[in-house]
Scaffold this active site. Structure first.
Site, PDB file in Angstrom:
ATOM      1  N   ASP A 129     104.196 -49.912 -17.248  1.00 37.23           N
ATOM      2  CA  ASP A 129     103.694 -50.950 -16.326  1.00 37.23           C
ATOM      3  C   ASP A 129     104.894 -51.774 -15.868  1.00 37.23           C
ATOM      4  OD1 ASP A 129     101.022 -50.171 -16.905  1.00 37.23           O
ATOM      5  OD2 ASP A 129     101.202 -51.207 -18.814  1.00 37.23           O
ATOM      6  N   TYR A 207      99.790 -40.282 -14.806  1.00 37.99           N
ATOM      7  CA  TYR A 207      99.948 -41.342 -13.793  1.00 37.99           C
ATOM      8  C   TYR A 207     100.818 -40.868 -12.652  1.00 37.99           C
ATOM      9  CZ  TYR A 207      97.519 -45.191 -16.022  1.00 37.99           C
ATOM     10  OH  TYR A 207      96.544 -46.007 -16.525  1.00 37.99           O
TER      11      TYR A 207
HETATM   12  C1  LIG Z   1     100.913 -46.766 -16.700  1.00 41.58           C
HETATM   13  S1  LIG Z   1     100.564 -46.047 -18.230  1.00 41.58           S
HETATM   14  C2  LIG Z   1     101.606 -44.589 -18.232  1.00 41.58           C
HETATM   15  C3  LIG Z   1     101.112 -43.563 -19.225  1.00 41.58           C
HETATM   16  C4  LIG Z   1     101.891 -42.234 -19.206  1.00 41.58           C
HETATM   17  N1  LIG Z   1     103.261 -42.402 -19.626  1.00 41.58           N
HETATM   18  C5  LIG Z   1     101.832 -41.597 -17.852  1.00 41.58           C
HETATM   19  O1  LIG Z   1     102.845 -41.629 -17.143  1.00 41.58           O
HETATM   20  O2  LIG Z   1     100.785 -41.042 -17.505  1.00 41.58           O
HETATM   21  C6  LIG Z   1     101.429 -47.123 -19.345  1.00 41.58           C
HETATM   22  C7  LIG Z   1     101.095 -46.841 -20.801  1.00 41.58           C
HETATM   23  O3  LIG Z   1     101.882 -47.693 -21.618  1.00 41.58           O
HETATM   24  C8  LIG Z   1     101.075 -48.178 -22.684  1.00 41.58           C
HETATM   25  N2  LIG Z   1     101.665 -49.442 -23.107  1.00 41.58           N
HETATM   26  C9  LIG Z   1     101.990 -50.496 -22.310  1.00 41.58           C
HETATM   27  N3  LIG Z   1     102.552 -51.481 -23.036  1.00 41.58           N
HETATM   28  C10 LIG Z   1     102.578 -51.033 -24.320  1.00 41.58           C
HETATM   29  C11 LIG Z   1     103.036 -51.601 -25.543  1.00 41.58           C
HETATM   30  N4  LIG Z   1     103.586 -52.811 -25.580  1.00 41.58           N
HETATM   31  N5  LIG Z   1     102.918 -50.877 -26.668  1.00 41.58           N
HETATM   32  C12 LIG Z   1     102.348 -49.638 -26.636  1.00 41.58           C
HETATM   33  N6  LIG Z   1     101.894 -49.052 -25.507  1.00 41.58           N
HETATM   34  C13 LIG Z   1     102.015 -49.742 -24.367  1.00 41.58           C
HETATM   35  C14 LIG Z   1      99.691 -48.294 -22.105  1.00 41.58           C
HETATM   36  O4  LIG Z   1      98.695 -48.254 -23.105  1.00 41.58           O
HETATM   37  C15 LIG Z   1      99.645 -47.093 -21.165  1.00 41.58           C
HETATM   38  O5  LIG Z   1      99.110 -45.947 -21.783  1.00 41.58           O
END
Ligand SMILES: C[S@@+](CC[C@H](N)C(=O)[O-])C[C@H]1O[C@@H](n2cnc3c(N)ncnc32)[C@H](O)[C@@H]1O
Length: 239
Positions: A129, A207
Protein backbone atom coordinates in the site's frame (compact mmCIF):
# COMPACT_ATOMS: atom_id res chain seq x y z
CA UNK A 1 -18.60 -5.98 19.61
CA UNK A 2 -19.66 -8.68 17.16
CA UNK A 3 -17.22 -9.06 14.30
CA UNK A 4 -18.72 -10.70 11.25
CA UNK A 5 -16.43 -13.11 9.46
CA UNK A 6 -17.44 -14.70 6.17
CA UNK A 7 -17.88 -18.46 6.12
CA UNK A 8 -15.18 -18.84 3.51
CA UNK A 9 -12.73 -16.94 5.63
CA UNK A 10 -13.47 -19.01 8.71
CA UNK A 11 -13.00 -22.31 6.96
CA UNK A 12 -9.76 -21.04 5.42
CA UNK A 13 -8.52 -20.08 8.89
CA UNK A 14 -9.43 -23.51 10.20
CA UNK A 15 -7.83 -25.29 7.26
CA UNK A 16 -4.67 -23.22 7.53
CA UNK A 17 -4.12 -24.51 11.07
CA UNK A 18 -3.49 -27.92 9.50
CA UNK A 19 -0.77 -26.66 7.10
CA UNK A 20 2.73 -27.28 8.37
CA UNK A 21 4.12 -24.44 6.24
CA UNK A 22 2.21 -21.61 7.95
CA UNK A 23 3.05 -19.94 11.25
CA UNK A 24 0.47 -17.78 12.98
CA UNK A 25 2.00 -16.88 16.32
CA UNK A 26 -0.01 -15.04 18.96
CA UNK A 27 0.83 -11.44 19.68
CA UNK A 28 2.42 -12.46 23.01
CA UNK A 29 4.62 -15.00 21.24
CA UNK A 30 6.39 -12.35 19.20
CA UNK A 31 5.89 -9.05 20.98
CA UNK A 32 7.98 -9.77 24.04
CA UNK A 33 10.19 -12.62 22.85
CA UNK A 34 11.78 -14.12 19.77
CA UNK A 35 10.08 -16.69 17.56
CA UNK A 36 11.41 -20.23 17.87
CA UNK A 37 13.10 -20.27 14.45
CA UNK A 38 14.76 -16.85 14.71
CA UNK A 39 18.33 -17.19 13.35
CA UNK A 40 17.65 -20.87 12.57
CA UNK A 41 15.06 -20.93 9.74
CA UNK A 42 17.36 -22.67 7.29
CA UNK A 43 18.81 -25.30 9.60
CA UNK A 44 15.82 -26.06 11.84
CA UNK A 45 12.80 -25.45 9.64
CA UNK A 46 13.95 -25.95 6.03
CA UNK A 47 16.69 -28.39 7.15
CA UNK A 48 19.30 -27.00 4.76
CA UNK A 49 21.79 -24.15 4.61
CA UNK A 50 20.25 -22.30 1.67
CA UNK A 51 19.76 -18.52 1.49
CA UNK A 52 16.47 -16.98 2.60
CA UNK A 53 14.39 -14.49 0.62
CA UNK A 54 11.30 -12.75 2.04
CA UNK A 55 8.19 -11.40 0.37
CA UNK A 56 6.66 -8.76 2.66
CA UNK A 57 2.95 -8.02 2.26
CA UNK A 58 2.87 -11.17 0.17
CA UNK A 59 -0.92 -11.39 -0.16
CA UNK A 60 -1.54 -14.69 -1.97
CA UNK A 61 2.21 -15.22 -2.25
CA UNK A 62 2.79 -15.22 -6.01
CA UNK A 63 6.46 -14.30 -5.63
CA UNK A 64 7.02 -16.64 -2.72
CA UNK A 65 5.66 -19.57 -4.72
CA UNK A 66 6.86 -18.54 -8.18
CA UNK A 67 10.44 -17.93 -7.09
CA UNK A 68 10.48 -21.09 -4.96
CA UNK A 69 9.60 -23.14 -8.03
CA UNK A 70 12.34 -21.45 -10.06
CA UNK A 71 15.00 -21.53 -7.37
CA UNK A 72 14.78 -24.78 -5.42
CA UNK A 73 18.14 -24.02 -3.74
CA UNK A 74 16.70 -20.95 -2.01
CA UNK A 75 14.18 -20.76 0.84
CA UNK A 76 11.25 -18.34 0.50
CA UNK A 77 9.05 -16.95 3.26
CA UNK A 78 5.94 -14.87 2.58
CA UNK A 79 4.65 -12.56 5.30
CA UNK A 80 1.25 -10.90 5.54
CA UNK A 81 -1.24 -10.03 8.24
CA UNK A 82 -4.23 -11.29 6.23
CA UNK A 83 -4.74 -15.00 6.72
CA UNK A 84 -7.30 -15.53 3.99
CA UNK A 85 -4.80 -14.21 1.43
CA UNK A 86 -1.87 -16.28 2.67
CA UNK A 87 -4.14 -19.34 2.51
CA UNK A 88 -4.01 -19.35 -1.32
CA UNK A 89 -0.23 -19.61 -1.54
CA UNK A 90 0.11 -21.82 1.50
CA UNK A 91 -2.45 -24.31 0.18
CA UNK A 92 -0.70 -24.56 -3.17
CA UNK A 93 2.69 -25.09 -1.54
CA UNK A 94 1.18 -27.61 0.89
CA UNK A 95 -0.68 -29.63 -1.76
CA UNK A 96 2.22 -29.55 -4.22
CA UNK A 97 4.70 -30.27 -1.45
CA UNK A 98 6.93 -27.36 -2.39
CA UNK A 99 9.58 -27.77 0.29
CA UNK A 100 11.28 -24.36 0.16
CA UNK A 101 8.23 -22.25 1.07
CA UNK A 102 6.81 -21.02 4.36
CA UNK A 103 4.36 -18.30 5.33
CA UNK A 104 4.10 -16.23 8.48
CA UNK A 105 0.94 -14.44 9.42
CA UNK A 106 2.05 -11.40 11.37
CA UNK A 107 2.52 -7.66 11.17
CA UNK A 108 5.73 -6.63 9.43
CA UNK A 109 6.33 -4.29 12.36
CA UNK A 110 7.15 -7.42 14.45
CA UNK A 111 9.51 -8.96 11.89
CA UNK A 112 12.56 -8.46 14.05
CA UNK A 113 11.26 -11.20 16.35
CA UNK A 114 11.42 -13.68 13.47
CA UNK A 115 14.81 -13.20 11.85
CA UNK A 116 18.32 -12.81 13.26
CA UNK A 117 21.27 -10.78 12.03
CA UNK A 118 22.36 -11.68 8.47
CA UNK A 119 19.64 -14.31 8.14
CA UNK A 120 18.00 -12.85 5.02
CA UNK A 121 19.54 -12.27 1.58
CA UNK A 122 16.80 -10.37 -0.25
CA UNK A 123 13.41 -8.79 0.34
CA UNK A 124 10.59 -8.42 -2.19
CA UNK A 125 8.02 -5.70 -1.55
CA UNK A 126 5.24 -6.57 -3.95
CA UNK A 127 2.63 -3.85 -4.41
CA UNK A 128 2.68 -2.54 -0.85
CA UNK A 129 0.00 0.00 0.00
CA UNK A 130 1.55 3.39 -0.91
CA UNK A 131 0.29 4.81 2.40
CA UNK A 132 -0.32 8.35 1.36
CA UNK A 133 -0.58 11.41 3.58
CA UNK A 134 -0.51 10.97 7.35
CA UNK A 135 0.03 7.21 7.24
CA UNK A 136 3.31 7.59 5.38
CA UNK A 137 5.78 7.74 8.26
CA UNK A 138 4.16 5.01 10.27
CA UNK A 139 3.14 2.48 7.67
CA UNK A 140 4.92 2.89 4.33
CA UNK A 141 7.19 -0.12 3.93
CA UNK A 142 10.10 1.77 2.31
CA UNK A 143 10.56 4.58 4.85
CA UNK A 144 13.92 5.05 6.57
CA UNK A 145 12.28 3.55 9.65
CA UNK A 146 11.35 0.30 7.89
CA UNK A 147 14.67 0.05 6.01
CA UNK A 148 16.46 0.45 9.35
CA UNK A 149 14.32 -2.40 10.68
CA UNK A 150 15.15 -4.61 7.68
CA UNK A 151 18.87 -4.02 8.20
CA UNK A 152 18.66 -5.87 11.50
CA UNK A 153 18.29 -9.17 9.63
CA UNK A 154 19.19 -8.44 5.99
CA UNK A 155 22.77 -9.21 5.00
CA UNK A 156 25.02 -6.18 4.53
CA UNK A 157 24.32 -4.84 1.04
CA UNK A 158 21.37 -7.19 0.71
CA UNK A 159 18.87 -6.55 -2.06
CA UNK A 160 15.45 -4.90 -1.84
CA UNK A 161 13.04 -5.29 -4.76
CA UNK A 162 10.04 -2.97 -5.00
CA UNK A 163 7.22 -3.52 -7.49
CA UNK A 164 4.47 -0.93 -7.42
CA UNK A 165 1.77 0.73 -9.49
CA UNK A 166 2.16 3.91 -7.43
CA UNK A 167 4.34 6.63 -9.00
CA UNK A 168 4.34 8.38 -5.62
CA UNK A 169 5.71 5.38 -3.76
CA UNK A 170 8.19 4.68 -6.58
CA UNK A 171 9.51 8.26 -6.71
CA UNK A 172 9.66 8.50 -2.93
CA UNK A 173 11.70 5.30 -2.65
CA UNK A 174 13.97 6.33 -5.51
CA UNK A 175 14.56 9.67 -3.80
CA UNK A 176 15.35 7.93 -0.54
CA UNK A 177 17.78 5.58 -2.32
CA UNK A 178 19.54 8.49 -4.05
CA UNK A 179 19.69 10.62 -0.91
CA UNK A 180 21.35 7.76 0.96
CA UNK A 181 23.60 6.85 -1.99
CA UNK A 182 22.23 3.33 -2.05
CA UNK A 183 23.36 1.32 -5.05
CA UNK A 184 20.46 1.17 -7.50
CA UNK A 185 20.71 -2.00 -9.54
CA UNK A 186 17.66 -1.36 -11.63
CA UNK A 187 14.91 1.20 -12.00
CA UNK A 188 12.04 1.47 -14.45
CA UNK A 189 8.71 3.24 -14.28
CA UNK A 190 7.29 1.11 -17.08
CA UNK A 191 8.36 -2.45 -16.53
CA UNK A 192 6.27 -4.00 -19.27
CA UNK A 193 6.81 -1.14 -21.73
CA UNK A 194 10.57 -0.80 -21.41
CA UNK A 195 12.00 -3.98 -20.06
CA UNK A 196 12.19 -7.69 -20.44
CA UNK A 197 9.66 -9.06 -17.91
CA UNK A 198 12.15 -11.82 -17.12
CA UNK A 199 13.91 -9.17 -15.06
CA UNK A 200 11.21 -9.88 -12.48
CA UNK A 201 11.02 -13.56 -13.45
CA UNK A 202 7.80 -13.11 -15.42
CA UNK A 203 5.75 -13.32 -12.25
CA UNK A 204 2.64 -11.17 -11.85
CA UNK A 205 0.86 -10.85 -8.52
CA UNK A 206 -2.88 -10.76 -7.92
CA UNK A 207 -2.93 -6.99 -7.43
CA UNK A 208 -0.51 -6.44 -10.29
CA UNK A 209 -2.81 -8.17 -12.78
CA UNK A 210 -5.64 -5.88 -11.71
CA UNK A 211 -3.50 -2.76 -12.00
CA UNK A 212 -2.41 -3.77 -15.50
CA UNK A 213 -6.03 -4.28 -16.60
CA UNK A 214 -6.85 -0.84 -15.18
CA UNK A 215 -4.08 0.66 -17.33
CA UNK A 216 -1.52 1.47 -14.62
CA UNK A 217 2.16 1.25 -15.44
CA UNK A 218 4.18 -1.07 -13.27
CA UNK A 219 7.27 0.40 -11.66
CA UNK A 220 10.21 -1.67 -10.46
CA UNK A 221 13.18 -0.69 -8.33
CA UNK A 222 16.01 -2.93 -7.18
CA UNK A 223 18.57 -1.52 -4.77
CA UNK A 224 21.11 -2.59 -2.18
CA UNK A 225 20.91 -1.75 1.49
CA UNK A 226 24.28 -1.30 3.21
CA UNK A 227 24.61 -1.18 6.97
CA UNK A 228 27.29 1.37 7.59
CA UNK A 229 25.35 4.66 7.83
CA UNK A 230 22.05 5.85 9.24
CA UNK A 231 19.30 5.97 6.63
CA UNK A 232 17.99 9.48 6.09
CA UNK A 233 14.39 10.28 5.26
CA UNK A 234 13.79 12.50 2.20
CA UNK A 235 12.27 15.91 2.86
CA UNK A 236 8.51 15.60 3.08
CA UNK A 237 6.79 16.15 -0.22
CA UNK A 238 3.12 16.68 -0.92
CA UNK A 239 2.23 13.08 -0.43
C1 LIG B 1 -1.97 -4.21 -1.95
S1 LIG B 1 -1.78 -5.74 -1.17
C2 LIG B 1 -0.59 -6.58 -2.21
C3 LIG B 1 -0.64 -8.07 -2.01
C4 LIG B 1 0.28 -8.87 -2.96
N1 LIG B 1 1.67 -8.60 -2.71
C5 LIG B 1 -0.06 -8.60 -4.39
O1 LIG B 1 0.70 -7.89 -5.05
O2 LIG B 1 -1.08 -9.12 -4.87
C6 LIG B 1 -0.80 -5.31 0.25
C7 LIG B 1 -0.68 -6.45 1.24
O3 LIG B 1 0.18 -6.05 2.30
C8 LIG B 1 -0.37 -6.51 3.53
N2 LIG B 1 0.14 -5.61 4.57
C9 LIG B 1 0.08 -4.25 4.56
N3 LIG B 1 0.68 -3.76 5.66
C10 LIG B 1 1.12 -4.83 6.37
C11 LIG B 1 1.81 -4.97 7.61
N4 LIG B 1 2.18 -3.90 8.32
N5 LIG B 1 2.10 -6.20 8.04
C12 LIG B 1 1.72 -7.30 7.32
N6 LIG B 1 1.06 -7.23 6.15
C13 LIG B 1 0.77 -6.01 5.68
C14 LIG B 1 -1.86 -6.47 3.34
O4 LIG B 1 -2.53 -7.35 4.22
C15 LIG B 1 -2.00 -6.87 1.87
O5 LIG B 1 -2.18 -8.26 1.71
Amino acid sequence: MLIRVGKGKLSKFEEMKTFDNVFQPDFEEVFTKDFKYKSHWASRYFKNNHPIILELGCGKGEYTIGLAERFPQVNFIGIDIKGERIWTGAKKAYLEKIPNVAFIRTRIEFINSFFGQDEVDEIWLTFPDPQLKKQRNKKRLTTARFLTLYRKFLKDNGIIHLKTDSPILFEYTLELARLNQLTIEHETNDLYGDENPELVYGIKTFYEKQFIVEGFKIHYLKFRLPREKDILEPAKGEE
